[in-house]
Write a protein that holds these residues in place. Structure first.
Motif, mmCIF file in Angstrom:
data_model
loop_
_atom_site.group_PDB
_atom_site.id
_atom_site.type_symbol
_atom_site.label_atom_id
_atom_site.label_comp_id
_atom_site.label_asym_id
_atom_site.label_seq_id
_atom_site.Cartn_x
_atom_site.Cartn_y
_atom_site.Cartn_z
ATOM 1 N N UNK A 179 0.815 -1.216 0.000
ATOM 2 C CA UNK A 179 0.000 0.000 0.000
ATOM 3 C C UNK A 179 0.852 1.271 0.000
ATOM 4 N N UNK A 180 1.998 1.228 0.672
ATOM 5 C CA UNK A 180 2.851 2.417 0.731
ATOM 6 C C UNK A 180 3.430 2.755 -0.637
ATOM 7 N N UNK A 181 3.713 1.738 -1.432
ATOM 8 C CA UNK A 181 4.247 1.967 -2.772
ATOM 9 C C UNK A 181 3.130 2.311 -3.759
ATOM 10 N N UNK A 182 1.988 1.642 -3.600
ATOM 11 C CA UNK A 182 0.882 1.857 -4.544
ATOM 12 C C UNK A 182 0.313 3.271 -4.462
ATOM 13 N N UNK A 183 0.422 3.897 -3.300
ATOM 14 C CA UNK A 183 -0.176 5.224 -3.124
ATOM 15 C C UNK A 183 0.856 6.263 -2.684
ATOM 16 N N UNK A 184 2.059 6.080 -3.145
ATOM 17 C CA UNK A 184 3.120 7.041 -2.812
ATOM 18 C C UNK A 184 2.891 8.396 -3.465
ATOM 19 N N UNK A 185 2.000 8.450 -4.465
ATOM 20 C CA UNK A 185 1.744 9.711 -5.158
ATOM 21 C C UNK A 185 0.766 10.616 -4.410
ATOM 22 N N UNK A 186 0.135 10.119 -3.366
ATOM 23 C CA UNK A 186 -0.833 10.928 -2.620
ATOM 24 C C UNK A 186 -0.134 12.066 -1.881
ATOM 25 N N UNK A 187 -0.844 13.180 -1.642
ATOM 26 C CA UNK A 187 -0.239 14.304 -0.909
ATOM 27 C C UNK A 187 0.302 13.882 0.450
ATOM 28 N N UNK A 188 -0.442 13.001 1.133
ATOM 29 C CA UNK A 188 0.038 12.449 2.401
ATOM 30 C C UNK A 188 0.158 10.952 2.241
ATOM 31 N N UNK A 189 1.219 10.470 1.620
ATOM 32 C CA UNK A 189 1.334 9.046 1.295
ATOM 33 C C UNK A 189 1.314 8.175 2.548
ATOM 34 N N UNK A 190 0.707 6.998 2.454
ATOM 35 C CA UNK A 190 0.644 6.107 3.614
ATOM 36 C C UNK A 190 1.996 5.472 3.906
ATOM 37 N N UNK A 191 2.189 5.113 5.160
ATOM 38 C CA UNK A 191 3.398 4.378 5.552
ATOM 39 C C UNK A 191 3.145 2.887 5.348
ATOM 40 N N UNK A 192 4.175 2.112 5.528
ATOM 41 C CA UNK A 192 4.049 0.665 5.373
ATOM 42 C C UNK A 192 3.156 0.097 6.478
ATOM 43 N N UNK A 193 2.278 -0.825 6.094
ATOM 44 C CA UNK A 193 1.404 -1.489 7.064
ATOM 45 C C UNK A 193 1.960 -2.870 7.373
ATOM 46 N N UNK A 194 2.008 -3.731 6.368
ATOM 47 C CA UNK A 194 2.552 -5.070 6.545
ATOM 48 C C UNK A 194 1.581 -6.024 7.218
ATOM 49 N N UNK A 195 1.894 -7.303 7.099
ATOM 50 C CA UNK A 195 1.054 -8.337 7.711
ATOM 51 C C UNK A 195 1.854 -9.167 8.716
ATOM 52 N N UNK A 196 3.042 -8.686 9.050
ATOM 53 C CA UNK A 196 3.861 -9.301 10.091
ATOM 54 C C UNK A 196 4.049 -8.281 11.209
ATOM 55 N N UNK A 197 4.129 -8.732 12.457
ATOM 56 C CA UNK A 197 4.295 -7.772 13.562
ATOM 57 C C UNK A 197 5.575 -6.956 13.396
ATOM 58 N N UNK A 198 5.499 -5.689 13.722
ATOM 59 C CA UNK A 198 6.640 -4.787 13.560
ATOM 60 C C UNK A 198 6.581 -3.700 14.616
ATOM 61 N N UNK A 199 7.674 -2.980 14.752
ATOM 62 C CA UNK A 199 7.701 -1.852 15.673
ATOM 63 C C UNK A 199 6.857 -0.712 15.112
ATOM 64 N N UNK A 200 6.331 0.087 15.976
ATOM 65 C CA UNK A 200 5.493 1.207 15.546
ATOM 66 C C UNK A 200 6.314 2.213 14.761
ATOM 67 N N UNK A 201 5.680 2.781 13.753
ATOM 68 C CA UNK A 201 6.326 3.806 12.946
ATOM 69 C C UNK A 201 7.275 3.255 11.924
ATOM 70 N N UNK A 202 7.339 1.937 11.753
ATOM 71 C CA UNK A 202 8.270 1.336 10.799
ATOM 72 C C UNK A 202 7.568 1.026 9.479
#
Length: 266
Positions: free
Chosen positions: A243-266
Motif C-alpha cells: 500500500x505504501x508503494x501503490x499510493x506514494x503519489x498521494x499528498x500524504x502518502x501512507x506508511x508501510x502497514x505489513x502483515x507481520x508484527x513490527x515496531x510502531x512507525x516502521x
C-alpha cells in the motif's frame, strides 16, 4: 165497443164529487221523501310551525365553505403526513469504510463492548484509540497480526511508545490476547474489512471528529467514502504489503502497514 167496468165508473164518480184530482190523490198517497243530509264543511288543519333552535338557525345562516376551499382542505391529510415525517430525525447514511466497519465490529464487541466501553478487551472510546495508535498504519498492523504474534516476535510495546499514561504491552490487559484478524494470520477479515473496523473504532466509537485539523487528512485518505485506498483493498488491486508503494503519489502518502508484527512507525 168495450164496456167500462162498474167499479171504475163508480170510483170516478166519487172522485168528482169529492173535488179531488188524480194528480192530487197520487201525491197524497205517495209518501214524502226524507230531506237530503247536508254535509258539514271540514275545517282545515292548521299546523303550528315552531321556530328553529338557536344552533339550527346559526347553522343555516352560516356561510358555506366555497368550492376552492374544499380542494385545499382535502390536501390537509397529506400536509399532516409530510409535517410529521419532517419532525422525525433524519438517519445519517454511512458509506464506505465506516459502513463496512460497523458491520465487522460485531465480532469485536464481545470483548471491547458495543460502545467501546471495554470488557475483556481494552476501552476504545473517549479518544483512547488515538492515544495508543496516533498512526493508523500501526493500528492496522496490530489488528491484522494480533498481540500473540507481537509476543512471539519479541516486541515489548504496540502502538505509541510515548503514549500518554504509559505504553501498552502485549497481553498487559488482564492477560487477554488480542486475536489476529487478518486472513493470512489465521483470522476471518479481509484487509478492506480490517480498515473498515479500524476506521469505525477511531471515528465512530472513538469519537474523533473527522473535520479536526489534526485528523482530517488521515480521514480523507483512509476512512472517507471516497478513499482510494479502501476501494483498492476492496478490489484487491492493493494490499497492506504494497500500500505504501501503490499510493506514494498521494499528498500524504501512507506508511508501510505489513502483515507481520513490527515496531510502531516502521
Amino acid at each position: 165497443m168495450t164496456e167500462i167496468p162498474e167499479h171504475l165508473l163508480k170510483r170516478s164518480k166519487d172522485r168528482q164529487q169529492s173535488g179531488a184530482t188524480p194528480s192530487t190523490d197520487v201525491a197524497a198517497t205517495t209518501p214524502a221523501s226524507a230531506p237530503a243530509a247536508v254535509e258539514k264543511p271540514i275545517a282545515p288543519v292548521v299546523t303550528k310551525v315552531l321556530p328553529d333552535p338557536a344552533y339550527v338557525a346559526a347553522a343555516k345562516s352560516r356561510k358555506k365553505i366555497p368550492f376552492w376551499a374544499m380542494a385545499t382542505l382535502s390536501l390537509l391529510p397529506l400536509w399532516a403526513f409530510m409535517y410529521v415525517a419532517a419532525l422525525k430525525p433524519q438517519e445519517k447514511v454511512i458509506e464506505g469504510p465506516l459502513a463496512i466497519g460497523a458491520i465487522a465490529y460485531g465480532s469485536c464487541a464481545g470483548c471491547h463492548g458495543a460502545e467501546g466501553q471495554g470488557g475483556a478487551g481494552r476501552t476504545l472510546y473517549q479518544g483512547e484509540v488515538m492515544k495508543t495508535f496516533p498512526k493508523i498504519e500501526d493500528m492496522l498492523n496490530f489488528v491484522y497480526t494480533g498481540s500473540q504474534a507481537y509476543v512471539t516476535a519479541g516486541l515489548k510495546v504496540y502502538g505509541d511508545p510515548e503514549r500518554e499514561g504509559g505504553a501498552h504491552a502485549p497481553l498487559s490487559y488482564n492477560g487477554n490476547p488480542m486475536p489476529m484478524q487478518g486472513e493470512k494470520a489465521g483470522g476471518a477479515l479481509t484487509e478492506a474489512q480490517i480498515l473498515g473496523v479500524v476506521c469505525h473504532e477511531r471515528y465512530a466509537i472513538g469519537g474523533t471528529d473527522p473535520k479536526d485539523e489534526k485528523w482530517a487528512a488521515e480521514y480523507e485518505t483512509w476512512c472517507s467514502p471516497e478513499s482510494e485506498i479502501f476501494l483498492a483493498l476492496e478490489k484487491g488491486t492493493s494490499s497492506f504489503e504494497t500500500i505504501d508503494k501503490d499510493f506514494s503519489m498521494l499528498p500524504g502518502p501512507p506508511a508501510h502497514v505489513g502483515i507481520e508484527p513490527r515496531e510502531s512507525g516502521k
